[in-house]
Write a protein that holds these residues in place. Structure first.
Motif, short mmCIF file in Angstrom:
data_model
loop_
_atom_site.label_atom_id
_atom_site.label_comp_id
_atom_site.label_asym_id
_atom_site.label_seq_id
_atom_site.Cartn_x
_atom_site.Cartn_y
_atom_site.Cartn_z
N ASP A 124 27.68 -13.51 44.28
CA ASP A 124 27.42 -12.37 43.41
C ASP A 124 25.98 -12.43 42.94
O ASP A 124 25.51 -13.46 42.43
N LEU A 125 25.27 -11.33 43.08
CA LEU A 125 23.85 -11.25 42.76
C LEU A 125 23.54 -11.75 41.35
O LEU A 125 22.49 -12.37 41.13
N GLN A 126 24.42 -11.53 40.41
CA GLN A 126 24.17 -11.96 39.03
C GLN A 126 24.00 -13.48 38.90
O GLN A 126 23.44 -13.95 37.92
N TYR A 127 24.46 -14.24 39.88
CA TYR A 127 24.36 -15.71 39.82
C TYR A 127 23.21 -16.26 40.66
O TYR A 127 23.09 -17.48 40.82
N PHE A 128 22.38 -15.39 41.23
CA PHE A 128 21.24 -15.81 42.05
C PHE A 128 19.95 -15.68 41.23
O PHE A 128 19.81 -14.74 40.44
N ASP A 129 19.04 -16.60 41.45
CA ASP A 129 17.71 -16.51 40.85
C ASP A 129 16.88 -15.59 41.74
O ASP A 129 16.53 -15.95 42.86
N THR A 130 16.58 -14.39 41.26
CA THR A 130 15.87 -13.40 42.06
C THR A 130 14.42 -13.21 41.60
O THR A 130 13.74 -12.30 42.07
N GLU A 131 13.93 -14.10 40.73
CA GLU A 131 12.60 -13.93 40.14
C GLU A 131 11.49 -13.78 41.18
O GLU A 131 10.62 -12.94 41.04
N ASN A 132 11.49 -14.57 42.23
CA ASN A 132 10.44 -14.52 43.25
C ASN A 132 10.91 -13.91 44.56
O ASN A 132 10.30 -14.14 45.60
N LEU A 133 12.00 -13.15 44.50
CA LEU A 133 12.56 -12.53 45.70
C LEU A 133 12.51 -11.01 45.61
O LEU A 133 12.61 -10.44 44.52
N ARG A 134 12.39 -10.37 46.75
CA ARG A 134 12.51 -8.92 46.82
C ARG A 134 13.99 -8.63 47.02
O ARG A 134 14.62 -9.13 47.95
N VAL A 135 14.56 -7.82 46.11
CA VAL A 135 15.97 -7.45 46.23
C VAL A 135 16.05 -6.12 46.97
O VAL A 135 15.57 -5.10 46.50
N ASP A 136 16.62 -6.17 48.16
CA ASP A 136 16.81 -4.99 49.02
C ASP A 136 18.27 -4.59 48.89
O ASP A 136 19.16 -5.36 49.24
N LYS A 137 18.52 -3.40 48.38
CA LYS A 137 19.90 -2.99 48.10
C LYS A 137 20.47 -2.08 49.18
O LYS A 137 19.76 -1.30 49.81
N ILE A 138 21.77 -2.21 49.36
CA ILE A 138 22.56 -1.30 50.17
C ILE A 138 23.43 -0.53 49.17
O ILE A 138 24.23 -1.12 48.46
N LEU A 139 23.23 0.79 49.11
CA LEU A 139 23.95 1.62 48.14
C LEU A 139 25.18 2.24 48.78
O LEU A 139 25.09 2.89 49.81
N LEU A 140 26.34 2.03 48.14
CA LEU A 140 27.61 2.52 48.67
C LEU A 140 28.44 3.18 47.58
O LEU A 140 28.31 2.84 46.41
N ASP A 141 29.33 4.10 48.00
CA ASP A 141 30.30 4.63 47.05
C ASP A 141 31.55 3.74 47.11
O ASP A 141 31.62 2.80 47.91
N HIS A 142 32.52 4.02 46.24
CA HIS A 142 33.70 3.15 46.16
C HIS A 142 34.53 3.16 47.44
O HIS A 142 35.18 2.17 47.76
N PHE A 143 34.52 4.27 48.21
CA PHE A 143 35.27 4.30 49.47
C PHE A 143 34.67 3.32 50.48
O PHE A 143 35.39 2.56 51.12
N ASP A 144 33.35 3.35 50.63
CA ASP A 144 32.69 2.45 51.58
C ASP A 144 32.76 0.99 51.13
O ASP A 144 32.74 0.08 51.95
N MET A 145 32.82 0.76 49.82
CA MET A 145 32.95 -0.61 49.31
C MET A 145 34.21 -1.28 49.85
O MET A 145 34.24 -2.48 50.05
N ALA A 146 35.25 -0.50 50.08
CA ALA A 146 36.55 -1.04 50.49
C ALA A 146 36.65 -1.32 51.99
O ALA A 146 37.60 -1.94 52.44
N LYS A 147 35.66 -0.87 52.76
CA LYS A 147 35.71 -1.04 54.21
C LYS A 147 35.19 -2.42 54.62
O LYS A 147 34.02 -2.72 54.40
N PRO A 148 36.02 -3.26 55.25
CA PRO A 148 35.57 -4.60 55.62
C PRO A 148 34.71 -4.62 56.88
O PRO A 148 34.02 -5.61 57.15
N HIS A 149 34.73 -3.55 57.67
CA HIS A 149 33.97 -3.49 58.92
C HIS A 149 33.18 -2.19 58.96
O HIS A 149 33.78 -1.11 58.98
N GLN A 150 31.85 -2.31 58.96
CA GLN A 150 31.01 -1.11 58.99
C GLN A 150 29.56 -1.46 59.28
O GLN A 150 29.15 -2.60 59.15
N ARG A 151 28.82 -0.44 59.68
CA ARG A 151 27.38 -0.57 59.91
C ARG A 151 26.66 0.10 58.75
O ARG A 151 26.96 1.25 58.41
#
Length: 171
Positions: free
Chosen positions: A9-36
């Protein structure tokens, strides 16, 4: 890149010197275990998670010395429902469950994806609610531990060769 395991979980990572690249999803896509997917930085990610696992807000999919790729939720059109008293809670829960809506529990409300039919039902019940754009977060009300979910058919066909306890016609 192929991701077969969530790193944490991102909240437990030290991201101070890292670039955080996000993948934005809605709740339907969050539930899919296989996707591009594609990150905001343009990285193509194929997700293939083990049975029973799914993405979540803050799921870290990749990390190196410079970058961390994590999942984030998009704000969605939701109903914030605030039942009062046992009867309103029971009617609200029944109707949400009967319509098979995902429900996210908070201390002060229940969040569900917007649905006009359910909104009409809530008006009829007299439940306090509001409509807003917000991330569908919270404790998943119908989440089943162990990855097993219950499905059932809505077919109500009956063989009429047995007695339903009703009498048809005169005796």
């Amino acid at each position: 890149m192929i991701v077969e395991k969530i790193l944490g979980d991102l909240q437990y990572f030290d991201t101070e010197n890292l670039r955080v690249d996000k993948i934005l999803l809605d709740h339907f896509d969050m539930a899919k275990p296989h996707q591009r997917l594609k990150s905001q930085g343009g990285v193509n990610v194929a997700v293939s998670l083990p049975h029973g696992e799914s993405l979540f807000c803050g799921a870290v999919l990749y990390k190196d010395e410079e970058t961390i790729i994590a999942v984030d939720l998009l704000p969605e059109d939701v109903l914030e429902i605030r039942p009062e008293g046992n009867l309103q809670w029971a009617k609200t829960a029944f109707n949400i469950g009967n319509m098979h809506h995902p429900a996210y529990l908070h201390e002060d409300c229940i969040l569900i994806p917007y649905d006009g039919i359910l909104e009409s039902l809530l008006k009829g019940i007299g439940v306090s609610y509001s409509r807003s754009m917000r991330k569908l977060t919270g404790e998943r009300a119908n989440h089943v531990v162990g990855g097993h979910s219950h499905h059932h058919s809505h077919s109500h066909e009956h063989s009429h060769s047995h007695d339903h306890g009703r009498h048809h016609g005169k005796e």
